[in-house]
Write an enzyme that holds these catalytic residues in place. Structure first.
Site, short mmCIF file in Angstrom:
data_model
loop_
_atom_site.label_atom_id
_atom_site.label_comp_id
_atom_site.label_asym_id
_atom_site.label_seq_id
_atom_site.Cartn_x
_atom_site.Cartn_y
_atom_site.Cartn_z
N SER A 251 0.85 -1.20 0.00
CA SER A 251 0.00 0.00 0.00
C SER A 251 0.88 1.24 0.00
O SER A 251 2.00 1.22 0.54
CB SER A 251 -0.89 0.01 1.24
OG SER A 251 -1.58 1.24 1.33
N TYR B 280 -1.72 0.10 10.56
CA TYR B 280 -1.84 -0.29 9.15
C TYR B 280 -0.59 0.13 8.37
O TYR B 280 -0.05 -0.66 7.59
CB TYR B 280 -3.11 0.31 8.53
CG TYR B 280 -3.33 -0.12 7.10
CD1 TYR B 280 -3.53 -1.47 6.79
CD2 TYR B 280 -3.33 0.80 6.05
CE1 TYR B 280 -3.72 -1.88 5.46
CE2 TYR B 280 -3.52 0.40 4.74
CZ TYR B 280 -3.71 -0.95 4.45
OH TYR B 280 -3.89 -1.35 3.15
N1 LIG Z 1 -8.62 -0.39 -1.26
C1 LIG Z 1 -7.55 0.35 -0.98
O1 LIG Z 1 -7.61 1.58 -0.90
C2 LIG Z 1 -6.21 -0.34 -0.79
C3 LIG Z 1 -5.07 0.41 -1.01
C4 LIG Z 1 -3.83 -0.18 -0.83
C5 LIG Z 1 -3.75 -1.50 -0.47
N2 LIG Z 1 -4.87 -2.22 -0.24
C6 LIG Z 1 -4.69 -3.63 0.13
O2 LIG Z 1 -5.21 -4.43 -0.90
C7 LIG Z 1 -5.57 -5.71 -0.40
C8 LIG Z 1 -6.98 -6.07 -0.86
O3 LIG Z 1 -7.86 -5.12 -0.30
P1 LIG Z 1 -9.15 -4.59 -1.08
O4 LIG Z 1 -8.98 -3.14 -1.25
O5 LIG Z 1 -9.44 -5.43 -2.25
O6 LIG Z 1 -10.25 -4.76 0.08
P2 LIG Z 1 -11.44 -5.81 0.29
O7 LIG Z 1 -12.43 -5.68 -0.82
O8 LIG Z 1 -11.89 -5.62 1.70
O9 LIG Z 1 -10.71 -7.23 0.14
C9 LIG Z 1 -9.92 -7.77 1.17
C10 LIG Z 1 -9.80 -9.27 0.93
O10 LIG Z 1 -8.91 -9.81 1.94
C11 LIG Z 1 -9.54 -10.95 2.51
N3 LIG Z 1 -9.08 -11.17 3.87
C12 LIG Z 1 -9.08 -10.31 4.91
N4 LIG Z 1 -8.61 -10.91 6.02
C13 LIG Z 1 -8.33 -12.20 5.66
C14 LIG Z 1 -7.84 -13.33 6.36
N5 LIG Z 1 -7.54 -13.28 7.66
N6 LIG Z 1 -7.67 -14.49 5.69
C15 LIG Z 1 -7.96 -14.56 4.36
N7 LIG Z 1 -8.45 -13.55 3.65
C16 LIG Z 1 -8.63 -12.37 4.30
C17 LIG Z 1 -11.02 -10.65 2.43
O11 LIG Z 1 -11.76 -11.88 2.42
P3 LIG Z 1 -12.60 -12.47 3.64
O12 LIG Z 1 -13.11 -11.33 4.47
O13 LIG Z 1 -13.68 -13.24 2.93
O14 LIG Z 1 -11.65 -13.37 4.36
C18 LIG Z 1 -11.12 -9.99 1.06
O15 LIG Z 1 -11.21 -10.97 0.05
C19 LIG Z 1 -5.38 -5.62 1.11
O16 LIG Z 1 -4.14 -6.20 1.45
C20 LIG Z 1 -5.39 -4.13 1.37
O17 LIG Z 1 -4.68 -3.81 2.54
C21 LIG Z 1 -6.11 -1.68 -0.42
#
Ligand SMILES: NC(=O)c1ccc[n+]([C@@H]2O[C@H](COP(=O)([O-])OP(=O)(O)OC[C@H]3O[C@@H](n4cnc5c(N)ncnc54)[C@H](OP(=O)(O)O)[C@@H]3O)[C@@H](O)[C@H]2O)c1
Length: 257
Positions: free
Chosen positions: A143, A156
């Site tokens: 991130s 975070y």
């Molecule tokens: N959106 C942003 O602004 C942003 C920016 C930079 C980085 N990120 C990073 O991108 C990644 C994906 O996030 P996203 O934005 O796509 O958000 P999201 O839609 O909330 O997706 C997060 C995913 O991670 C899974 N997850 C969470 N905890 C878990 C666990 N303990 N075991 C297995 N799976 C788990 C969730 O599935 P379940 O809940 O079904 O387990 C979900 O599929 C994350 O690492 C996040 O930190 C996001």
């Protein structure tokens, strides 16, 4: 290929996009009913195969169990016979936006468990399936927050800074194996990230995106396909991807309505 956190957001979009390339997919997350839907969509998009299984990256037992489930689907019962070409460590997210003085142990622990230890566990478990496979890729989702601090982001930001240093360490440790190691670090992106961070408070979750045009999951999915599809000798070490409207972490252009 194996994608963690494929039940929503970047992971689900990546499953569909790699599916459209004809990939064979192994996807995991905790919400299995969501995974089933994503696997169906990936097959419809063109995936050669799409298998799903419960995965909680915060638990070593779950990660190891997932890998054992995956092994025979990769074409062999012996480690040397298997071929995992791409691992995307995507599972993670943020919980809360409290200043350190008001931080909650359970939020801090969950963020470090998933974003840091989850990447370590999953990589340790998957590596025996990837060795002897030059051109294979480990792509971690970091991130922008791992590079810039913001108020309320201590745990975070620390977690994603940890992911960045894990990526750099793996890059060194795996030098000579032919495996590629990358981190793709998005800025503001509209997924379920904010809804999870604000624990289901939909009104609060919408605020970060008000008046601005954030990234969407598909943007990151297309980048992941590109990173994994480059010639075997090309390694994208680190990539920061932000919306045009986000010039710096705190400098976001917002249109007046
Ligand atoms: N959106 C942003 O602004 C942003 C920016 C930079 C980085 N990120 C990073 O991108 C990644 C994906 O996030 P996203 O934005 O796509 O958000 P999201 O839609 O909330 O997706 C997060 C995913 O991670 C899974 N997850 C969470 N905890 C878990 C666990 N303990 N075991 C297995 N799976 C788990 C969730 O599935 P379940 O809940 O079904 O387990 C979900 O599929 C994350 O690492 C996040 O930190 C996001």
């Amino acid at each position: 290929m194996l994608i963690t956190g494929a039940s929503s957001g970047f992971g689900a979009a990546a499953a569909r996009e790699f599916g459209a390339q004809g990939s064979k997919l192994l996807i995991g997350a905790r919400r299995v009913e969501r995974l089933e839907k994503v696997a169906t969509e990936a097959r419809q998009a063109g995936a050669a195969e799409a298998h799903f299984h419960f995965l909680d990256v915060s638990k070593t037992e779950s990660v190891n169990g997932f890998t054992e489930w995956a092994r025979p689907k990769l074409g062999g019962s012996q480690p040397g016979a298997t071929k995992l070409h791409v691992l995307i460590n995507n599972a993670g997210g943020a919980l809360g936006l409290d200043p350190v003085a008001e931080g909650k142990d359970e939020d801090w622990e969950a963020m470090l468990q998933t974003n840091v230890l989850g990447v370590l566990r999953m990589t340790r478990a998957a590596l025996p399936l990837m060795l002897n496979n030059p051109g294979g890729s480990i792509i971690n989702i970091g991130s922008h927050a791992g590079r810039y601090a913001y108020e309320g982001g201590a745990a975070y930001c620390a977690a994603k800074a940890g992911e960045l240093l894990i990526t750099r360490t793996l890059r060194l440790e795996l030098n000579g194996t032919g495996l590629r190691v990358s981190t793709v670090d998005p800025g503001l992106a509209e997924t379920e990230f904010s809804l999870v961070r604000f624990k289901g408070d939909a009104a609060r979750a919408k605020k970060p995106y008000e008046g601005t045009q954030p990234l969407v999951a598909q943007d990151i999915a297309e980048i992941l396909v590109w990173v994994a599809g480059l010639p075997d000798h090309v390694n994208i070490d680190e990539m920061i991807v932000k919306p045009v409207d986000q010039a710096a972490f705190h400098k976001i252009y917002r249109r007046k309505s």
